[in-house]
Design a protein around this motif. Structure first.
Motif, PDB file in Angstrom:
ATOM      1  N   ALA A  32       1.369   2.484  -0.348  1.00  0.00           N
ATOM      2  CA  ALA A  32       1.642   2.801   1.060  1.00  0.00           C
ATOM      3  C   ALA A  32       0.346   3.183   1.782  1.00  0.00           C
ATOM      4  O   ALA A  32       0.132   2.816   2.944  1.00  0.00           O
ATOM      5  CB  ALA A  32       2.668   3.931   1.145  1.00  0.00           C
ATOM      6  N   LEU A  33      -0.538   3.921   1.081  1.00  0.00           N
ATOM      7  CA  LEU A  33      -1.816   4.308   1.701  1.00  0.00           C
ATOM      8  C   LEU A  33      -2.690   3.082   1.963  1.00  0.00           C
ATOM      9  O   LEU A  33      -3.318   2.965   3.023  1.00  0.00           O
ATOM     10  CB  LEU A  33      -2.566   5.287   0.784  1.00  0.00           C
ATOM     11  CG  LEU A  33      -1.985   6.702   0.713  1.00  0.00           C
ATOM     12  CD1 LEU A  33      -2.665   7.513  -0.390  1.00  0.00           C
ATOM     13  CD2 LEU A  33      -2.128   7.417   2.060  1.00  0.00           C
ATOM     14  N   GLU A  34      -2.722   2.153   0.997  1.00  0.00           N
ATOM     15  CA  GLU A  34      -3.522   0.930   1.171  1.00  0.00           C
ATOM     16  C   GLU A  34      -3.049   0.149   2.401  1.00  0.00           C
ATOM     17  O   GLU A  34      -3.847  -0.310   3.203  1.00  0.00           O
ATOM     18  CB  GLU A  34      -3.405   0.031  -0.069  1.00  0.00           C
ATOM     19  CG  GLU A  34      -4.188   0.508  -1.272  1.00  0.00           C
ATOM     20  CD  GLU A  34      -5.697   0.407  -1.064  1.00  0.00           C
ATOM     21  OE1 GLU A  34      -6.131  -0.499  -0.346  1.00  0.00           O
ATOM     22  OE2 GLU A  34      -6.413   1.267  -1.603  1.00  0.00           O
ATOM     23  N   ALA A  35      -1.722   0.000   2.523  1.00  0.00           N
ATOM     24  CA  ALA A  35      -1.176  -0.762   3.655  1.00  0.00           C
ATOM     25  C   ALA A  35      -1.463  -0.047   4.973  1.00  0.00           C
ATOM     26  O   ALA A  35      -1.849  -0.669   5.972  1.00  0.00           O
ATOM     27  CB  ALA A  35       0.328  -0.952   3.460  1.00  0.00           C
ATOM     28  N   SER A  36      -1.309   1.284   4.973  1.00  0.00           N
ATOM     29  CA  SER A  36      -1.564   2.048   6.209  1.00  0.00           C
ATOM     30  C   SER A  36      -3.042   1.964   6.582  1.00  0.00           C
ATOM     31  O   SER A  36      -3.395   1.901   7.771  1.00  0.00           O
ATOM     32  CB  SER A  36      -1.167   3.517   6.016  1.00  0.00           C
ATOM     33  OG  SER A  36       0.151   3.598   5.557  1.00  0.00           O
TER      34      SER A  36
ATOM     35  N   LYS B  53       2.871   8.606  17.578  1.00  0.00           N
ATOM     36  CA  LYS B  53       3.239   7.777  18.736  1.00  0.00           C
ATOM     37  C   LYS B  53       2.171   6.705  18.948  1.00  0.00           C
ATOM     38  O   LYS B  53       2.415   5.715  19.619  1.00  0.00           O
ATOM     39  CB  LYS B  53       3.332   8.658  19.985  1.00  0.00           C
ATOM     40  CG  LYS B  53       4.360   9.773  19.880  1.00  0.00           C
ATOM     41  CD  LYS B  53       5.341   9.672  21.035  1.00  0.00           C
ATOM     42  CE  LYS B  53       6.422  10.728  21.060  1.00  0.00           C
ATOM     43  NZ  LYS B  53       6.914  11.253  19.844  1.00  0.00           N
ATOM     44  N   THR B  54       1.014   6.912  18.355  1.00  0.00           N
ATOM     45  CA  THR B  54      -0.098   5.985  18.603  1.00  0.00           C
ATOM     46  C   THR B  54       0.002   4.721  17.749  1.00  0.00           C
ATOM     47  O   THR B  54      -0.449   3.665  18.170  1.00  0.00           O
ATOM     48  CB  THR B  54      -1.444   6.680  18.313  1.00  0.00           C
ATOM     49  OG1 THR B  54      -1.379   7.214  16.991  1.00  0.00           O
ATOM     50  CG2 THR B  54      -1.748   7.767  19.314  1.00  0.00           C
ATOM     51  N   THR B  55       0.561   4.823  16.561  1.00  0.00           N
ATOM     52  CA  THR B  55       0.647   3.642  15.688  1.00  0.00           C
ATOM     53  C   THR B  55       2.081   3.478  15.161  1.00  0.00           C
ATOM     54  O   THR B  55       2.339   3.650  13.966  1.00  0.00           O
ATOM     55  CB  THR B  55      -0.329   3.774  14.497  1.00  0.00           C
ATOM     56  OG1 THR B  55      -0.125   5.053  13.905  1.00  0.00           O
ATOM     57  CG2 THR B  55      -1.760   3.590  14.895  1.00  0.00           C
ATOM     58  N   PRO B  56       3.022   3.138  16.066  1.00  0.00           N
ATOM     59  CA  PRO B  56       4.433   3.039  15.645  1.00  0.00           C
ATOM     60  C   PRO B  56       4.659   1.923  14.622  1.00  0.00           C
ATOM     61  O   PRO B  56       5.651   1.942  13.903  1.00  0.00           O
ATOM     62  CB  PRO B  56       5.172   2.741  16.954  1.00  0.00           C
ATOM     63  CG  PRO B  56       4.133   2.225  17.888  1.00  0.00           C
ATOM     64  CD  PRO B  56       2.837   2.819  17.484  1.00  0.00           C
ATOM     65  N   GLU B  57       3.743   0.943  14.577  1.00  0.00           N
ATOM     66  CA  GLU B  57       3.935  -0.191  13.651  1.00  0.00           C
ATOM     67  C   GLU B  57       3.914   0.249  12.193  1.00  0.00           C
ATOM     68  O   GLU B  57       4.396  -0.469  11.301  1.00  0.00           O
ATOM     69  CB  GLU B  57       2.888  -1.294  13.894  1.00  0.00           C
ATOM     70  CG  GLU B  57       1.451  -0.908  13.653  1.00  0.00           C
ATOM     71  CD  GLU B  57       0.771  -0.285  14.872  1.00  0.00           C
ATOM     72  OE1 GLU B  57       1.476   0.302  15.716  1.00  0.00           O
ATOM     73  OE2 GLU B  57      -0.462  -0.369  14.959  1.00  0.00           O
ATOM     74  N   LEU B  58       3.370   1.447  11.917  1.00  0.00           N
ATOM     75  CA  LEU B  58       3.338   1.928  10.530  1.00  0.00           C
ATOM     76  C   LEU B  58       4.738   2.064   9.950  1.00  0.00           C
ATOM     77  O   LEU B  58       4.969   1.824   8.769  1.00  0.00           O
ATOM     78  CB  LEU B  58       2.633   3.290  10.465  1.00  0.00           C
ATOM     79  CG  LEU B  58       1.106   3.262  10.567  1.00  0.00           C
ATOM     80  CD1 LEU B  58       0.570   4.667  10.753  1.00  0.00           C
ATOM     81  CD2 LEU B  58       0.495   2.616   9.345  1.00  0.00           C
TER      82      LEU B  58
ATOM     83  N   SER C  13       7.280   0.286  10.305  1.00  0.00           N
ATOM     84  CA  SER C  13       7.935  -0.950   9.838  1.00  0.00           C
ATOM     85  C   SER C  13       7.174  -1.646   8.716  1.00  0.00           C
ATOM     86  O   SER C  13       7.548  -2.747   8.314  1.00  0.00           O
ATOM     87  CB  SER C  13       8.142  -1.905  11.019  1.00  0.00           C
ATOM     88  OG  SER C  13       6.944  -2.033  11.734  1.00  0.00           O
ATOM     89  N   LEU C  14       6.156  -1.004   8.186  1.00  0.00           N
ATOM     90  CA  LEU C  14       5.455  -1.606   7.047  1.00  0.00           C
ATOM     91  C   LEU C  14       6.376  -1.597   5.818  1.00  0.00           C
ATOM     92  O   LEU C  14       6.949  -0.558   5.481  1.00  0.00           O
ATOM     93  CB  LEU C  14       4.191  -0.808   6.700  1.00  0.00           C
ATOM     94  CG  LEU C  14       3.002  -0.960   7.638  1.00  0.00           C
ATOM     95  CD1 LEU C  14       1.865  -0.043   7.166  1.00  0.00           C
ATOM     96  CD2 LEU C  14       2.532  -2.401   7.674  1.00  0.00           C
ATOM     97  N   PRO C  15       6.518  -2.719   5.123  1.00  0.00           N
ATOM     98  CA  PRO C  15       7.376  -2.720   3.924  1.00  0.00           C
ATOM     99  C   PRO C  15       6.913  -1.698   2.886  1.00  0.00           C
ATOM    100  O   PRO C  15       7.729  -1.112   2.179  1.00  0.00           O
ATOM    101  CB  PRO C  15       7.228  -4.139   3.369  1.00  0.00           C
ATOM    102  CG  PRO C  15       6.573  -4.952   4.421  1.00  0.00           C
ATOM    103  CD  PRO C  15       5.915  -4.033   5.390  1.00  0.00           C
ATOM    104  N   GLU C  16       5.607  -1.462   2.814  1.00  0.00           N
ATOM    105  CA  GLU C  16       5.079  -0.514   1.813  1.00  0.00           C
ATOM    106  C   GLU C  16       5.509   0.918   2.150  1.00  0.00           C
ATOM    107  O   GLU C  16       5.769   1.725   1.248  1.00  0.00           O
ATOM    108  CB  GLU C  16       3.549  -0.589   1.755  1.00  0.00           C
ATOM    109  CG  GLU C  16       3.008  -1.912   1.224  1.00  0.00           C
ATOM    110  CD  GLU C  16       2.902  -3.009   2.290  1.00  0.00           C
ATOM    111  OE1 GLU C  16       3.361  -2.776   3.435  1.00  0.00           O
ATOM    112  OE2 GLU C  16       2.375  -4.084   1.972  1.00  0.00           O
ATOM    113  N   VAL C  17       5.578   1.221   3.473  1.00  0.00           N
ATOM    114  CA  VAL C  17       6.020   2.562   3.878  1.00  0.00           C
ATOM    115  C   VAL C  17       7.529   2.700   3.644  1.00  0.00           C
ATOM    116  O   VAL C  17       8.009   3.733   3.160  1.00  0.00           O
ATOM    117  CB  VAL C  17       5.646   2.824   5.359  1.00  0.00           C
ATOM    118  CG1 VAL C  17       6.313   4.092   5.871  1.00  0.00           C
ATOM    119  CG2 VAL C  17       4.135   2.907   5.503  1.00  0.00           C
ATOM    120  N   GLU C  18       8.271   1.642   3.945  1.00  0.00           N
ATOM    121  CA  GLU C  18       9.716   1.672   3.679  1.00  0.00           C
ATOM    122  C   GLU C  18       9.968   1.797   2.170  1.00  0.00           C
ATOM    123  O   GLU C  18      10.877   2.509   1.738  1.00  0.00           O
ATOM    124  CB  GLU C  18      10.373   0.395   4.252  1.00  0.00           C
ATOM    125  CG  GLU C  18      11.841   0.217   3.936  1.00  0.00           C
ATOM    126  CD  GLU C  18      12.727   1.374   4.380  1.00  0.00           C
ATOM    127  OE1 GLU C  18      12.304   2.201   5.205  1.00  0.00           O
ATOM    128  OE2 GLU C  18      13.869   1.459   3.853  1.00  0.00           O
ATOM    129  N   GLY C  19       9.128   1.121   1.381  1.00  0.00           N
ATOM    130  CA  GLY C  19       9.245   1.238  -0.083  1.00  0.00           C
ATOM    131  C   GLY C  19       9.008   2.674  -0.523  1.00  0.00           C
ATOM    132  O   GLY C  19       9.719   3.203  -1.387  1.00  0.00           O
TER     133      GLY C  19
END
Ligand code: SF4
Length: 548
Positions: free
Chosen positions: A169-173, A231-236, A238-244
């Motif tokens: 998740a950290l790598e993807a973020s 609020k600055t990076t809402p796309e985080l 929806s990252l599959p790695e964050v959802e995982g």
């Protein structure tokens, strides 16, 4: 939209050079000459944009994917074969000078197939052509078997799982929002998650491992809270790695009085829901009857087994590894029926048969042929004991009669844990206590014998199947199922069936479909060249045995 290259006739120059290079013929030339172009561009044209420059022929790309699996080639090797091999050019109807395409074209074509849910078209169009050629018909004999497919991920223990999920998740973020993550990450995070969390870097004692797991748990909660608050990076979010990360944390941790606690092993979700790796969230851990275990998927192949025709795979089903075989029998039969390929006889092993799908097979006029599993209780395993088949059931009077002629005293309908309709039947305690055959019937200390019945139709179907499988006719007939292992073995040897090269169920399913299509094409070409399936070999000594 016009596509490059697809032509019905092989270009004259290509044909001349191929015939000179292979004077005795070649399987790909047989394929082109006898079967023709298997896929038409129109089968897949809707997956492509109608604007832009001329693309490769989708029909040819589909065939290249299948040919790639006939030889177990990588994308690069397949692209090289299109560019450099005469027999491939002949099969695809290409000019000798055709420069082929980059391997990424195959990658993109697979993506389009999956995005358009068209992966099954690879098998269906092929089967339609074989039906036209008279190699396939409904109402024949088919058999089904499954095998395990290992996920394309490393096996992880629980501590590695949570550490690796956090790192992932950290790598993807870090790729999506580097400045934001730099503000969130503490110096310890860089040391802890900068590299893969391998077993050799983990502490030895149970206490230290528990502490580390809870530190990782706390870090994961901090990251998730920061992601959901930003609020600055809402796309985080929806990252599959964050959802995982969120899903793994729900399964592995508890929040108790503000503290993150590692769940006890017996407090986690059941195996069919338990994520095993952040790199493939759909792969599941499972164990076979013999004790072997694996993480990944299961593939079920159904093939024809009529003796006067080539054996062809008619159906492919990929499931998580935890789905029991008996849960897919009806799905397979319904899919075959929808494609006009319902068998008259369907051969399976005991795992595919339960009372429910015996009844459903009768409804669809399919004879489901295979041994049914004995009762799961001890009476079913002990040949001397009174199992369910020893009792007579009077459904109208709602009463069972035991082998000693005694009548049941209670009849209670209900449902089991899988929501199947069942009826609990009991015999009187005093009657069973005085019974001279009690040891063969029940081990209950305080109660009489109890029975668990499925519905009348299911019970009767099971009893009929039970009686049939004891006959010598059935035993002889059932030998037809055994050859299905040859299909699995062919897939393993040619196409690496037992280890998926892809992440996720959908891509693994596409791989399995391509293995099936490649097997079919190989078999039909062999048939056209006069090579027929060998019967199961019998040793010289076995051949002398008297027939039973
Ligand atoms: S133990 Fe009870 S149910 Fe079983 S045979 Fe004897 S009387 Fe019948």
């Amino acid at each position: 939209m016009r596509y490059k290259n697809q032509a019905f006739d092989v270009p004259v120059d290509t044909a001349a050079v191929a015939q000179a290079a292979f004077p005795k013929g070649n399987p790909y030339m047989t394929m082109r000459d006898e079967i023709g172009p298997l896929y038409d561009d129109s089968h897949f044209a809707h997956l492509f944009s109608h604007a832009g420059r001329r693309g490769e022929s989708p029909g040819n790309l589909a065939l290249v994917l299948v040919m790639q699996h006939m030889e177990g080639l990588t994308d690069q090797q397949a692209a090289d074969a299109v560019r450099s091999r005469i027999d491939w050019k002949y099969a695809l109807g290409l000019e000798l000078t055709d420069a082929g395409f980059d391997r990424t074209v195959l990658v993109n074509f697979r993506k389009r197939l999956l995005a358009g849910s068209e992966e099954l078209a690879l098998l269906e169009h092929m089967l339609a052509r074989f039906q036209e050629m008279g190699y396939l018909k409904g109402q024949g004999k088919q058999r089904t078997d499954s095998t395990h497919v290992l996920a394309a991920t490393r096996e992880l223990n629980r501590l590695e799982l949570v550490g690796e999920t956090m790192r992932h998740a950290l790598e993807a973020s870090a790729r999506v929002a580097p400045p934001w993550l730099q503000q969130q990450a503490t110096p310890e995070w860089f040391g802890r998650y900068g590299r893969r969390l391998d077993q050799y870097r983990l502490p030895d004692t149970k206490k230290e491992r528990q502490e580390l797991a809870e530190v990782i748990g706390q870090n994961g909660v901090e990251l998730l809270q920061a992601v959901y608050a930003t609020k600055t990076t809402p796309e985080l979010k929806s990252l599959p790695e964050v959802e995982g990360l969120r899903q793994v944390w729900v399964q592995q941790y508890l929040l108790q009085e503000g503290e993150v606690r590692w769940r006890r092993p017996d407090d986690r979700p059941p195996g069919e829901r338990l994520i095993q790796s952040p790199h493939d969230l759909e792969a599941r851990y499972s164990q076979k009857g013999g004790g072997a275990n694996w993480t990944g998927y299961k593939v079920h192949f159904t093939e024809t087994c009529d003796r006067d025709k080539p054996r062809l795979v008619t159906h492919v089903l990929t499931t998580p590894s935890t789905v029991p075989d008996s849960q897919v029998t009806t799905t397979i039969q319904q899919d075959l029926g929808a494609n006009g390929l319902s068998p008259a006889e369907h051969y399976v092993d005991a795992g595919y048969i339960d009372a429910g799908n015996l009844v459903e097979s009768i409804d669809t006029a399919i004879d489901l042929i295979g041994p049914i599993q004995p009762d799961s209780n001890w009476q079913g395993r002990d040949l001397q004991a009174f199992d369910l088949s020893c009792f007579t059931i009077d459904w109208q009077a709602q009463q069972a009669t035991c082998p000693m002629g005694e009548k049941s005293v209670s009849w209670s309908p209900g449902h089991d844990n899988y929501d199947h309709e069942i009826t609990h039947v009991r015999f009187a305690r005093a009657t069973c206590a005085a019974c001279p055959q009690r040891e063969r019937c029940t081990r209950a200390k305080k109660n009489g014998r109890s029975l668990k019945l499925r519905t009348k139709t299911e019970h009767e179907a099971r009893q009929r199947a039970w009686q049939r499988q004891e006959t010598s006719t059935f035993k002889e007939k059932y030998k037809r199922r055994a050859g299905v292992e040859g299909l699995i073995s062919q897939g393993v040897r040619r196409s690496g069936l037992r280890r998926t090269p892809y992440i996720g169920l959908a891509k693994t399913h596409l791989h399995n479909i391509l293995v099936a299509a490649a097997t079919n094409l190989t078999r039909v070409v062999a048939w056209l060249e006069g090579s027929y399936p060998a019967q199961t070999r019998v040793s010289a000594f076995q051949a002398l045995a008297p027939s039973t």
